[in-house]
Write a protein that holds these residues in place. Structure first.
Motif, PDB file in Angstrom:
ATOM      1  N   LEU A 157       1.113  -0.685  -0.292  1.00  0.00           N
ATOM      2  CA  LEU A 157       0.413   0.183  -0.018  1.00  0.00           C
ATOM      3  C   LEU A 157       0.717   1.863   0.072  1.00  0.00           C
ATOM      4  CD1 LEU A 157      -3.192  -0.689   2.804  1.00  0.00           C
ATOM      5  CD2 LEU A 157      -2.981   0.277  -0.164  1.00  0.00           C
ATOM      6  N   GLY A 158       2.066   0.886   0.841  1.00  0.00           N
ATOM      7  CA  GLY A 158       2.785   2.078   1.366  1.00  0.00           C
ATOM      8  C   GLY A 158       3.147   2.470  -0.346  1.00  0.00           C
ATOM      9  N   THR A 159       3.836   1.518  -0.974  1.00  0.00           N
ATOM     10  CA  THR A 159       4.578   1.761  -2.451  1.00  0.00           C
ATOM     11  C   THR A 159       3.490   2.577  -3.464  1.00  0.00           C
ATOM     12  OG1 THR A 159       5.822  -0.416  -1.983  1.00  0.00           O
ATOM     13  CG2 THR A 159       5.987   0.239  -4.075  1.00  0.00           C
ATOM     14  N   ALA A 160       2.424   1.415  -3.935  1.00  0.00           N
ATOM     15  CA  ALA A 160       0.972   2.326  -4.718  1.00  0.00           C
ATOM     16  C   ALA A 160       1.184   3.602  -4.134  1.00  0.00           C
ATOM     17  CB  ALA A 160      -0.420   1.431  -4.766  1.00  0.00           C
ATOM     18  N   VAL A 161       0.459   4.445  -3.071  1.00  0.00           N
ATOM     19  CA  VAL A 161       0.127   5.477  -2.527  1.00  0.00           C
ATOM     20  C   VAL A 161       1.493   6.504  -3.245  1.00  0.00           C
ATOM     21  CG1 VAL A 161       0.264   7.551  -0.412  1.00  0.00           C
ATOM     22  CG2 VAL A 161      -1.116   5.051  -0.515  1.00  0.00           C
ATOM     23  N   GLY A 162       2.909   6.022  -2.766  1.00  0.00           N
ATOM     24  CA  GLY A 162       3.842   6.779  -3.330  1.00  0.00           C
ATOM     25  C   GLY A 162       4.106   6.802  -4.845  1.00  0.00           C
ATOM     26  N   VAL A 163       3.753   5.970  -5.362  1.00  0.00           N
ATOM     27  CA  VAL A 163       3.763   5.544  -7.115  1.00  0.00           C
ATOM     28  C   VAL A 163       2.390   7.144  -7.874  1.00  0.00           C
ATOM     29  CG1 VAL A 163       2.977   4.547  -9.159  1.00  0.00           C
ATOM     30  CG2 VAL A 163       4.859   3.465  -7.071  1.00  0.00           C
ATOM     31  N   VAL A 164       1.721   6.529  -6.376  1.00  0.00           N
ATOM     32  CA  VAL A 164       0.587   7.432  -6.950  1.00  0.00           C
ATOM     33  C   VAL A 164       0.871   8.999  -6.768  1.00  0.00           C
ATOM     34  CG1 VAL A 164      -1.793   8.599  -6.994  1.00  0.00           C
ATOM     35  CG2 VAL A 164      -1.558   6.066  -6.980  1.00  0.00           C
ATOM     36  N   VAL A 165       1.208   9.363  -5.611  1.00  0.00           N
ATOM     37  CA  VAL A 165       1.940  11.202  -5.290  1.00  0.00           C
ATOM     38  C   VAL A 165       2.647  11.405  -6.103  1.00  0.00           C
ATOM     39  CG1 VAL A 165       3.010  12.127  -3.652  1.00  0.00           C
ATOM     40  CG2 VAL A 165       0.391  10.612  -2.717  1.00  0.00           C
ATOM     41  N   ILE A 166       3.795  10.752  -6.560  1.00  0.00           N
ATOM     42  CA  ILE A 166       5.299  10.941  -6.794  1.00  0.00           C
ATOM     43  C   ILE A 166       4.777  11.087  -8.548  1.00  0.00           C
ATOM     44  CG2 ILE A 166       7.607  10.704  -7.599  1.00  0.00           C
ATOM     45  CD1 ILE A 166       8.018   9.452  -4.943  1.00  0.00           C
ATOM     46  N   GLY A 211      -9.702  28.232  -5.648  1.00  0.00           N
ATOM     47  CA  GLY A 211     -10.278  26.711  -6.286  1.00  0.00           C
ATOM     48  C   GLY A 211     -10.366  26.327  -7.345  1.00  0.00           C
ATOM     49  N   SER A 212     -10.269  25.075  -8.620  1.00  0.00           N
ATOM     50  CA  SER A 212     -11.338  24.808  -9.141  1.00  0.00           C
ATOM     51  C   SER A 212     -12.153  23.378  -8.861  1.00  0.00           C
ATOM     52  CB  SER A 212     -11.090  24.473 -10.206  1.00  0.00           C
ATOM     53  OG  SER A 212      -9.840  23.245 -10.413  1.00  0.00           O
ATOM     54  N   GLY A 213     -13.021  22.675  -9.178  1.00  0.00           N
ATOM     55  CA  GLY A 213     -14.275  22.238  -8.947  1.00  0.00           C
ATOM     56  C   GLY A 213     -14.472  22.209  -7.740  1.00  0.00           C
ATOM     57  N   GLY A 214     -14.911  23.339  -7.206  1.00  0.00           N
ATOM     58  CA  GLY A 214     -15.616  23.688  -5.276  1.00  0.00           C
ATOM     59  C   GLY A 214     -15.107  22.497  -4.780  1.00  0.00           C
ATOM     60  N   GLY A 215     -13.940  22.217  -4.387  1.00  0.00           N
ATOM     61  CA  GLY A 215     -13.192  21.147  -3.330  1.00  0.00           C
ATOM     62  C   GLY A 215     -13.060  19.946  -3.658  1.00  0.00           C
ATOM     63  N   LYS A 216     -14.204  19.647  -5.091  1.00  0.00           N
ATOM     64  CA  LYS A 216     -13.944  18.071  -4.907  1.00  0.00           C
ATOM     65  C   LYS A 216     -12.831  17.677  -4.995  1.00  0.00           C
ATOM     66  CE  LYS A 216     -17.962  18.104  -7.772  1.00  0.00           C
ATOM     67  NZ  LYS A 216     -18.815  18.309  -9.444  1.00  0.00           N
ATOM     68  N   LYS A 217     -11.320  18.142  -5.619  1.00  0.00           N
ATOM     69  CA  LYS A 217     -10.296  17.149  -5.676  1.00  0.00           C
ATOM     70  C   LYS A 217      -9.774  17.004  -4.249  1.00  0.00           C
ATOM     71  CE  LYS A 217      -7.837  18.246  -9.756  1.00  0.00           C
ATOM     72  NZ  LYS A 217      -6.795  19.024 -10.381  1.00  0.00           N
ATOM     73  N   LEU A 218      -9.525  17.693  -2.993  1.00  0.00           N
ATOM     74  CA  LEU A 218      -9.499  17.761  -1.998  1.00  0.00           C
ATOM     75  C   LEU A 218     -10.321  16.419  -1.539  1.00  0.00           C
ATOM     76  CD1 LEU A 218      -7.705  19.490  -0.079  1.00  0.00           C
ATOM     77  CD2 LEU A 218      -9.448  20.997   0.870  1.00  0.00           C
ATOM     78  N   ALA A 219     -11.731  17.021  -1.131  1.00  0.00           N
ATOM     79  CA  ALA A 219     -12.834  16.009  -0.962  1.00  0.00           C
ATOM     80  C   ALA A 219     -12.706  14.321  -0.992  1.00  0.00           C
ATOM     81  CB  ALA A 219     -14.205  16.295  -0.991  1.00  0.00           C
ATOM     82  N   LEU A 220     -12.169  14.223  -2.504  1.00  0.00           N
ATOM     83  CA  LEU A 220     -11.516  12.746  -3.312  1.00  0.00           C
ATOM     84  C   LEU A 220     -10.541  12.377  -2.563  1.00  0.00           C
ATOM     85  CD1 LEU A 220     -12.690  11.419  -5.067  1.00  0.00           C
ATOM     86  CD2 LEU A 220     -11.060  12.082  -6.477  1.00  0.00           C
ATOM     87  N   SER A 221      -9.395  13.407  -1.906  1.00  0.00           N
ATOM     88  CA  SER A 221      -8.265  12.805  -1.833  1.00  0.00           C
ATOM     89  C   SER A 221      -7.803  12.610  -0.505  1.00  0.00           C
ATOM     90  CB  SER A 221      -7.063  13.873  -2.200  1.00  0.00           C
ATOM     91  OG  SER A 221      -7.816  14.945  -0.937  1.00  0.00           O
ATOM     92  N   PHE A 222      -8.869  13.632   0.629  1.00  0.00           N
ATOM     93  CA  PHE A 222      -9.234  13.229   2.129  1.00  0.00           C
ATOM     94  C   PHE A 222      -9.898  12.141   2.280  1.00  0.00           C
ATOM     95  CE2 PHE A 222      -7.977  17.597   3.534  1.00  0.00           C
ATOM     96  CZ  PHE A 222      -7.229  17.266   4.370  1.00  0.00           C
ATOM     97  N   SER A 223     -10.843  12.098   1.497  1.00  0.00           N
ATOM     98  CA  SER A 223     -11.856  10.284   2.159  1.00  0.00           C
ATOM     99  C   SER A 223     -10.906   9.081   1.024  1.00  0.00           C
ATOM    100  CB  SER A 223     -12.999  10.455   1.201  1.00  0.00           C
ATOM    101  OG  SER A 223     -13.230  11.429  -0.144  1.00  0.00           O
ATOM    102  N   ILE A 224     -10.140   9.601   0.313  1.00  0.00           N
ATOM    103  CA  ILE A 224      -9.715   8.252  -0.003  1.00  0.00           C
ATOM    104  C   ILE A 224      -8.530   7.960   1.169  1.00  0.00           C
ATOM    105  CG2 ILE A 224      -8.016   7.499  -1.989  1.00  0.00           C
ATOM    106  CD1 ILE A 224      -9.619   8.823  -4.040  1.00  0.00           C
TER     107      ILE A 224
END
Ligand SMILES: [Cu+2]
Length: 260
Positions: A32-41, A74-87
């Motif tokens: 999981l750590g590797t997967a999250v790292g790959v996505v973020v980087i 910001g754009s999209g009404g904070g959707k990106k932020l909400a999505l990344s927080f929920s994930i």
């Protein structure tokens, strides 16, 4: 999240050995750590390339680009932020629940009829192991494929008993009993160590651990006796007793044979 059972011959039930359980936790975290790292980087690199200086990207963002000191709208009404927080929340909470439920298994393994129980006492600077028949030994002898309970305490200061290869470890505290267990897959030799800085001899506070197959463990155990302090000395005493009984019986037989 399910715990697949591994049936072990002679274990009287299905038990997973701690090395397997901890190995699974390690690989899930690493994966999981590797997967999250790959996505973020990956996302960071993608954006730094996309918005590099002089790039021919869409100029729409130039129009509402915030001035220095102004908060971006910001754009999209904070959707990106909400999505990344929920994930993130799902991943973190899921990991906590899964890890705890897995560790509960280590806390409370399934009952087995033929588990054996060994008392472990630490002292500056060594370990003494006591078996159900009262035998005491500086070496931990145990059978493979059987759950071994350890009741760990200390004679003097705080110690901590552990066998790294068998993934077992617990406090050794004077006046208190800590209970832990291990299950070795196969015969072999390991080293138990003290994990708590307990004085000048701490680093040499080790003990040999011998995992036998069931047969050779039974042999070793049979060679020990309740009043003994050393297995070697006991084996000698048993030998002498046998020798003493042998000739007497022979003499008796000879005498009986002679008399008629
Ligand atoms: Cu110690």
């Amino acid at each position: 999240m399910g715990i697949p059972d591994v049936a072990l011959a002679g274990a009287g039930g299905a038990i997973r050995n701690p090395a397997e359980v901890f190995g699974e936790i390690f690989w899930v975290f690493l994966g999981l750590g590797t997967a999250v790292g790959v996505v973020v980087i990956g996302y960071t690199l993608y954006n730094s390339y996309k918005y590099r200086e002089g790039a021919d990207h869409e100029t729409k963002s130039d129009v509402d680009r915030p001035e220095l000191g102004e908060l971006p709208s910001g754009s999209g009404g904070g959707k990106k932020l909400a999505l990344s927080f929920s994930i993130s929340a799902i991943i973190v909470i899921g990991l906590i629940i899964w890890t705890y439920s897995t560790l509960l298994y280590i806390e409370d393994p399934p009952d087995t009829e033929n588990a054996i129980e060994i008392q472990v006492e630490g002292q500056q600077f060594g370990w003494v192991f006591e078996y159900p028949n009262g035998e005491q030994s500086p070496t931990l002898h145990a059978p493979a494929d059987r759950l071994v309970w350890l009741n760990v305490t200390s004679r003097d200061v705080f110690h901590n008993f552990g066998i790294p290869e068998l993934r077992t470890k617990t406090d050794a505290i004077p006046g208190q009993m800590s209970r832990t267990w291990f299950l070795a897959d196969e015969p072999g030799e390991h080293t138990a160590v003290c994990y708590e800085l307990c004085g000048s001899g701490h680093s040499r506070m080790t003990a040999p651990v011998v995992i036998h197959d069931n047969e050779s463990f039974q042999e070793w155990y049979a060679s020990t006796s309740p009043s003994g302090n050393q297995s070697d000395g006991e084996a000698g005493m048993d030998g002498n007793e046998t020798a003493a009984i042998g000739p007497t019986t022979t003499t008796g037989a000879v005498a009986a044979g002679d008399s008629p």
